[in-house]
Design a protein around this motif. Structure first.
Motif, short mmCIF file in Angstrom:
data_model
loop_
_atom_site.label_atom_id
_atom_site.label_comp_id
_atom_site.label_asym_id
_atom_site.label_seq_id
_atom_site.Cartn_x
_atom_site.Cartn_y
_atom_site.Cartn_z
N GLU A 192 -1.09 -2.33 -9.31
CA GLU A 192 -1.01 -3.13 -10.52
C GLU A 192 -2.37 -3.32 -11.18
OE1 GLU A 192 1.69 -4.12 -12.12
OE2 GLU A 192 2.85 -3.04 -10.60
N VAL A 193 -3.44 -3.27 -10.39
CA VAL A 193 -4.77 -3.56 -10.94
C VAL A 193 -5.69 -2.33 -10.96
CG1 VAL A 193 -4.73 -6.02 -10.43
CG2 VAL A 193 -5.51 -4.42 -8.68
N ILE A 194 -5.32 -1.28 -10.22
CA ILE A 194 -6.11 -0.04 -10.24
C ILE A 194 -5.24 1.04 -10.88
CG2 ILE A 194 -7.40 1.65 -8.86
CD1 ILE A 194 -7.72 -0.47 -6.71
N PRO A 195 -5.36 1.23 -12.19
CA PRO A 195 -4.40 2.08 -12.91
C PRO A 195 -4.48 3.56 -12.58
CG PRO A 195 -6.14 1.35 -14.38
CD PRO A 195 -6.33 0.60 -13.11
N ASN A 196 -5.56 3.99 -11.93
CA ASN A 196 -5.68 5.42 -11.61
C ASN A 196 -5.49 5.69 -10.12
OD1 ASN A 196 -8.12 4.15 -10.99
ND2 ASN A 196 -9.33 5.99 -11.33
#
Length: 693
Positions: free
Chosen positions: A372-376
């Motif tokens: 959810e917080v690290i899009p890659n």
């Protein structure tokens, strides 16, 4: 540039050839044959098609070139030097020497312009599929109409040997499934291997095999630069399939006595044969490392062209930033390999009230929160998402937007939040662990994505060659391995890892973590995500484990030190230290409690990561494992190899020198000695001065 062959073309091609064979001869070691035969293909690719910037080898939107046939490294080094990379003639002359920047096989991070580390055949093909996947994901995620900031090709030069290796076959199958149209392989079909003509062992129709995988296939004369140019142009125009160009070439071209022979493959031509080869090529016989000015000027055009391409890309990024500043910032963060601010703020925390929990399940809750917080964060498993618990829910499947199931096939199942085309973050690798690992390395070295790859721990054996190269490359890959011990139970010894922990700990620059409970699992994931100096392996249980009461025991944050005192004696120094990892820590705690009731002053050390512990100051290591406490017992349901360093000559190792068995997990653990009662018995024997046999 015109496709008509000009005298300058021959001059440049022969410059590549002679520079390569001179370096091999000076080193008295190497492979001269392929550079002689494949030089026309390299020349056409690097001067007419490859979009690269020699003065900025890390320009993000450059085309990638992978020399999968890494034994022909002098071909790559010649191209890098001639086109203007930071590689000197001195470097060329130091080929294969100590401290050289031109090692025997290309090494990522050592050679400017080497995109991946190659040598073991087939690996480069697997890495290249990863590079192509990363490009497609980044393009689908960050490109917007009028703002195309990701748009490049991945080129591979492969040999007959690459085509024989299983990892290349696995990777090619995935590439066809995903329709990676920007992946182009030049197959140097010289029909020679190191010890014989290829037809002794390899007479299949490679082109037909790749067509069956879903590739566009072209057969050409690889010595004809017009044919090479046309084939590359056609391949670039095919957007919905990867391309294989089967190029018939001649190993050792120009060598009077080694042309088309395996003698040109794995050893220098010899001083006299070099002289005769130069004569056949119309080259000055008495000059070594000779570079005609006209040829160098032709190659060095790449410098100015590369700067212009790089500048154009920066203008496109500026345009995206003006149109969508937030998206442009995400792109910058991804390409820099940085984590968003506060990325670890919302990670789960567990208490005993949550009930017993397998570390694979705690891992699932953690990776979902991280996604959810690290899009890659992008990855998948070898067809084991339901078991490894690594699906990113709601993030979609990575697949070609042009994919259509065969006529009559049932509806596609296994979607994780619906299809998103190439922007999907769940990669279904299929049952192809070796290619999965090689692909993950390529994704990591491409940049812009943080890849993970998951399977059962015992199947790390299938991944091992790729893991080793990821470690050698310091690639930022996360491996998730579940079903970590004999505790998984009834699947039996084929699926119960025994030697894998010791085997993987032996690989330099691979960080291995085996957490003991749900909170150590969260900490392990935090370490893995933040680590930038090589791959990390996370080793999780299938069986449920107690969640430790951290109000009575040490915080799980000690995981970051690799080992920490989880439970200690009430007063004074301990007489005995129990050291354990993973699921065996809770058993060691039971033994500690029993020993405490019997008046034995003991300490429990949880040691999830040897590498991190060894990196600590000696003062910290001596605090956790006081040198004066000789009575030590290690407990790990795996090979005892290596535990001697922590238990010493007067300690004992509770481990496994045999394979497991098929039975319920708790019974297998009990029968093989992983119980609190057995630990207590061994501990008392040590305290009495007796080492168990």
């Amino acid at each position: 540039m015109s496709t008509t062959v000009q005298p300058i073309d021959d001059l440049c091609i022969n410059t590549i050839r002679t520079l390569s064979i001179d370096a091999v001869q000076k080193a008295n070691s190497g492979h001269p044959g392929m550079p002689l035969g494949a030089a026309p293909m390299a020349y056409v690719l690097w001067t007419r098609h490859l979009r690269h910037n020699p003065t900025n080898p890390k320009w993000p939107d450059r085309d990638r070139f992978v020399l999968s046939a890494g034994h022909a490294s002098m071909l790559l080094y010649s191209m890098l030097f001639l086109t203007g990379y930071d590689l000197s003639m001195d470097d060329i002359k130091q080929f294969r020497q100590w401290g050289s920047r031109t090692p025997g096989h290309p090494e990522y991070g050592l050679v400017p312009g080497a995109e991946v580390t190659t040598g073991p055949l087939g690996q480069g093909v697997g890495n290249a599929v990863g590079l192509a996947i990363a490009e497609r994901w980044l393009a689908a995620t960050f490109n917007r109409p009028g703002h195309e900031v990701v748009s490049h090709y991945t080129y591979v030069m492969a040999s007959d040997g690459d085509m024989m290796e299983g990892v290349a076959a696995e990777a090619a199958s995935i590439a066809g499934q995903f329709r990676l149209g920007r992946l182009i392989v030049l197959y140097d079909a010289n029909q020679i291997t190191l010890s014989a003509s290829a037809d002794v062992t390899f007479s299949e129709d490679v082109g037909a095999r790749f067509q069956a995988y879903g590739w566009q296939v072209e057969h050409i004369d690889g010595m004809d630069i017009a044919a090479v140019d046309a084939a590359l142009t056609k391949a670039k125009a095919v957007d919905d399939r990867p391309s294989l160009i089967v190029a018939r070439t001649h190993i050792g071209y120009g060598s009077p006595h080694k042309h088309d022979t395996f003698e040109a493959h794995g050893e220098p031509l010899g001083v006299e044969e070099v002289r005769l080869t130069k004569r056949a090529l119309g080259w000055p016989e008495d000059k070594s490392f000779y570079i005609p000015d006209e040829a160098l000027a032709q190659f060095r055009r790449s410098v100015e062209q590369g700067r212009d391409l790089d500048a154009q890309w920066h203008r496109r990024v500026d345009g995206l930033r003006a149109a969508d500043p937030q998206l442009a910032d995400k792109l910058r963060l991804a390409l820099a390999g940085e984590l968003p601010k506060g990325w670890d703020a919302a990670l789960p925390r567990f208490t005993p009230a949550d009930g017993e929990m397998a570390t694979r399940d705690a891992g699932q809750k953690t990776i979902v929160a991280l996604a959810e917080v690290i899009p890659n964060l992008v990855g998948g498993s070898g067809d084991l998402d339901p078991s490894t618990r690594t699906a990113l829910k709601g993030k979609g499947d990575f697949e070609s937007p042009n994919f259509t199931p065969p006529e009559g096939a049932p509806p596609t199942q296994g979607m994780v939040g619906g299809p998103l085309g190439y922007a999907g973050r769940n990669i279904h690798f299929g049952i192809r662990e070796h290619a999965m690992a090689a692909i993950a390395t390529g994704m990591a070295l491409h940049g812009g994505v943080l890849p993970y790859a998951a399977t059962f721990f015992t199947f790390s054996d299938y991944m091992r060659p790729s893991i080793r190269l990821a470690a050698l490359s310091k690639a930022r890959v996360i491996y998730v391995w579940t079903h970590d011990s004999i505790g998984l139970g009834q699947d039996g010894p084929t699926h119960q890892p025994v030697e894998q922990l010791a085997s993987l700990r032996a690989i330099p620059d691979l960080m291995l973590l085996r957490p003991a409970d749900a909170n150590e699992t969260v900490e392990a994931w935090k370490i893995a995500v933040a680590h930038t100096e090589g791959p990390v392996g996370l080793v999780f249980t299938r069986q449920k484990l107690p969640i430790f009461d951290r109000s009575a025991l040490a915080p799980a944050a000690g995981t970051a030190q690799g080992a920490y005192v989880l439970a200690d004696c009430a007063a004074g120094p301990p007489k005995l230290i129990l050291i354990a990892t993973g699921s065996e820590v809770s058993i060691a705690l039971e033994a500690h409690n029993q020993l405490t009731r019997e008046g034995v002053a003991s300490r429990v050390v949880s040691m999830p990561c040897w590498d991190l512990f060894e990196a600590q100051p000696q003062s910290y290591k001596d605090m956790v494992l006081p040198p004066g406490v000789k009575a030590r017992v290690s407990v790990e349901a795996g090979s005892p190899l290596g535990w001697e360093r922590y238990v010493g000559l007067e300690g004992a190792i509770i481990g496994l020198n045999r394979f497991g068995a098929s039975a319920p997990g708790e019974i297998v653990m009990r029968e093989l000695g992983f119980t609190a009662e057995h630990i207590v018995k061994v501990a008392k024997s040590i305290l009495a001065g007796n080492r168990p046999g």
